[in-house]
Design a protein around this motif. Structure first.
Motif, short mmCIF file in Angstrom:
data_model
loop_
_atom_site.label_atom_id
_atom_site.label_comp_id
_atom_site.label_asym_id
_atom_site.label_seq_id
_atom_site.Cartn_x
_atom_site.Cartn_y
_atom_site.Cartn_z
N ARG A 28 -10.77 30.17 28.08
CA ARG A 28 -9.98 30.32 29.30
C ARG A 28 -8.95 29.21 29.35
NH1 ARG A 28 -10.74 33.44 33.26
NH2 ARG A 28 -10.15 31.91 34.81
N PRO A 29 -7.72 29.55 29.70
CA PRO A 29 -6.70 28.52 29.79
C PRO A 29 -7.06 27.48 30.86
CG PRO A 29 -5.78 30.69 30.24
CD PRO A 29 -7.23 30.86 30.03
N ASP A 30 -6.79 26.24 30.54
CA ASP A 30 -7.03 25.16 31.47
C ASP A 30 -5.71 24.43 31.65
OD1 ASP A 30 -7.85 23.04 32.99
OD2 ASP A 30 -9.21 22.20 31.50
N LEU A 31 -4.90 24.92 32.57
CA LEU A 31 -3.56 24.38 32.76
C LEU A 31 -3.58 22.92 33.18
CD1 LEU A 31 -1.77 27.38 34.48
CD2 LEU A 31 -1.54 26.58 32.13
N ASP A 32 -4.68 22.46 33.74
CA ASP A 32 -4.76 21.06 34.14
C ASP A 32 -4.73 20.12 32.93
OD1 ASP A 32 -4.75 21.82 36.76
OD2 ASP A 32 -6.91 21.56 37.06
N GLN A 33 -4.94 20.64 31.74
CA GLN A 33 -4.81 19.83 30.53
C GLN A 33 -3.41 19.24 30.41
OE1 GLN A 33 -7.18 18.98 28.14
NE2 GLN A 33 -8.56 19.83 29.67
N LEU A 34 -2.41 19.93 30.97
CA LEU A 34 -1.04 19.42 30.92
C LEU A 34 -0.90 18.06 31.60
CD1 LEU A 34 0.90 22.74 31.64
CD2 LEU A 34 0.98 21.41 29.53
N PHE A 35 -1.73 17.80 32.61
CA PHE A 35 -1.62 16.54 33.34
C PHE A 35 -2.05 15.34 32.50
CE2 PHE A 35 -2.05 19.48 37.09
CZ PHE A 35 -0.72 19.37 37.47
N ALA A 36 -2.64 15.57 31.34
CA ALA A 36 -3.01 14.47 30.45
C ALA A 36 -1.82 14.00 29.61
CB ALA A 36 -4.16 14.90 29.53
N VAL A 37 -0.72 14.74 29.62
CA VAL A 37 0.42 14.41 28.76
C VAL A 37 1.07 13.07 29.11
CG1 VAL A 37 2.75 15.13 28.06
CG2 VAL A 37 0.86 16.78 28.05
N VAL B 46 2.89 20.72 21.73
CA VAL B 46 2.87 22.13 22.10
C VAL B 46 1.51 22.46 22.70
CG1 VAL B 46 3.17 24.50 21.27
CG2 VAL B 46 4.45 22.63 20.20
N TYR B 47 1.52 23.04 23.89
CA TYR B 47 0.30 23.48 24.55
C TYR B 47 0.17 24.98 24.35
CZ TYR B 47 -3.08 24.69 28.15
OH TYR B 47 -4.18 25.19 28.80
N LEU B 48 -0.89 25.39 23.70
CA LEU B 48 -1.16 26.82 23.48
C LEU B 48 -1.91 27.36 24.70
CD1 LEU B 48 -2.35 26.76 19.76
CD2 LEU B 48 -0.22 27.71 20.65
N GLY C 163 -5.84 26.76 25.27
CA GLY C 163 -6.14 25.59 26.08
C GLY C 163 -6.11 24.30 25.28
N THR C 164 -5.31 24.29 24.19
CA THR C 164 -5.25 23.12 23.32
C THR C 164 -3.80 22.75 23.02
OG1 THR C 164 -5.37 24.56 21.37
CG2 THR C 164 -7.45 23.63 22.17
N PHE C 165 -3.63 21.54 22.49
CA PHE C 165 -2.33 21.03 22.08
C PHE C 165 -2.26 20.90 20.57
CE2 PHE C 165 -2.76 19.47 26.38
CZ PHE C 165 -1.48 19.50 26.88
N TYR C 166 -1.06 20.88 20.04
CA TYR C 166 -0.85 20.46 18.66
C TYR C 166 0.55 19.85 18.56
CZ TYR C 166 1.98 24.69 17.86
OH TYR C 166 2.94 25.66 17.94
N PRO C 167 0.74 18.93 17.59
CA PRO C 167 2.07 18.35 17.39
C PRO C 167 2.90 19.22 16.46
CG PRO C 167 0.45 17.21 16.05
CD PRO C 167 -0.29 18.27 16.82
N PHE C 168 4.19 19.29 16.73
CA PHE C 168 5.12 19.98 15.84
C PHE C 168 6.25 19.01 15.52
CE2 PHE C 168 9.03 22.58 15.38
CZ PHE C 168 8.72 23.16 14.16
N ALA C 169 6.42 18.70 14.23
CA ALA C 169 7.41 17.71 13.80
C ALA C 169 8.31 18.31 12.73
CB ALA C 169 6.71 16.47 13.27
N PRO C 170 9.46 18.87 13.13
CA PRO C 170 10.39 19.40 12.12
C PRO C 170 11.05 18.26 11.36
CG PRO C 170 11.36 19.56 14.30
CD PRO C 170 9.97 19.04 14.48
N LEU C 171 11.28 18.47 10.07
CA LEU C 171 12.02 17.49 9.29
C LEU C 171 13.49 17.59 9.65
CD1 LEU C 171 10.27 17.84 5.83
CD2 LEU C 171 10.33 15.79 7.26
#
Length: 194
Positions: free
Chosen positions: A15-24, A139-141, A145-153
């Protein structure tokens, strides 16, 4: 999950946990200390567009909510479509107002979810840069309900800096719920806010 689901190998989606965004905002401090990347003040929400009056009204409600401070110098939100037909909403704040940016992104996600359009939400991202001008996004999926980093060269080629992404994962592991399945770390080439 029921016994039949377990036997057939089915699982319930997270289940999405939008409150995870507040940890950013606190994760941004960790990221700056560990890698030198600082927030740009730009973030976006990506969703699959839906035809119809209800969705158009909701989109206008989102615009009105986020543009309410434009008379006091706030930057209006921008909507755009990418090559795949997804709609992006770009919100911009001063670079030192990560909390305000996250509040806006959370509000957009919540309004879409509460309006019955949660299944159309794909991701949200928050942009970062270092002193060399390199870009990075958290990026928040929505559906995971998780994040991942995206680093373009840097440059025009669509290539990623996998080493930096793994370094960021290690640095933020205690601050954010980082997506463990690396195959779900999708590239978001040309995303607004990156």
């Amino acid at each position: 999950m029921g016994l039949l689901d377990a036997i057939l190998g089915r699982s319930k989606p997270v289940r999405p946990d939008l409150d995870q965004l507040f940890a950013v905002p606190s994760a941004a401090l960790t990221l700056q200390a560990a890698t030198g990347f600082t927030p740009t003040g730009r973030g976006s929400v990506c969703f699959a567009g839906v035809e119809g009056g209800g969705f158009a009204r909701l989109q206008e409600d989102v615009r009105e909510l986020l543009d309410a401070d434009t008379e006091r110098g706030g930057i209006p939100v921008e909507f755009s479509r990418d090559a795949y037909g997804y709609t992006w909403l770009l919100a911009t704040h001063p670079a030192d107002d990560t909390a305000g940016l996250v509040n806006d992104l959370h509000a957009v996600n919540t309004m879409l979810q509460d309006g019955g359009f949660g299944p159309h939400l794909l991701c949200s991202l928050i942009g970062f840069r270092n002193t060399e001008g390199r870009s990075l996004a958290l990026v928040y999926l929505y559906k995971r309900g998780t994040f991942y980093p995206f680093a373009p060269l840097p440059g025009d080629a669509e290539k990623r800096d996998n080493q930096l992404e793994l370094q960021v994962r290690g640095a933020l592991g205690d601050d954010l719920r980082v997506e463990k399945d690396l195959s779900r770390w999708f590239p978001v080439w040309g995303a607004p806010g990156l």
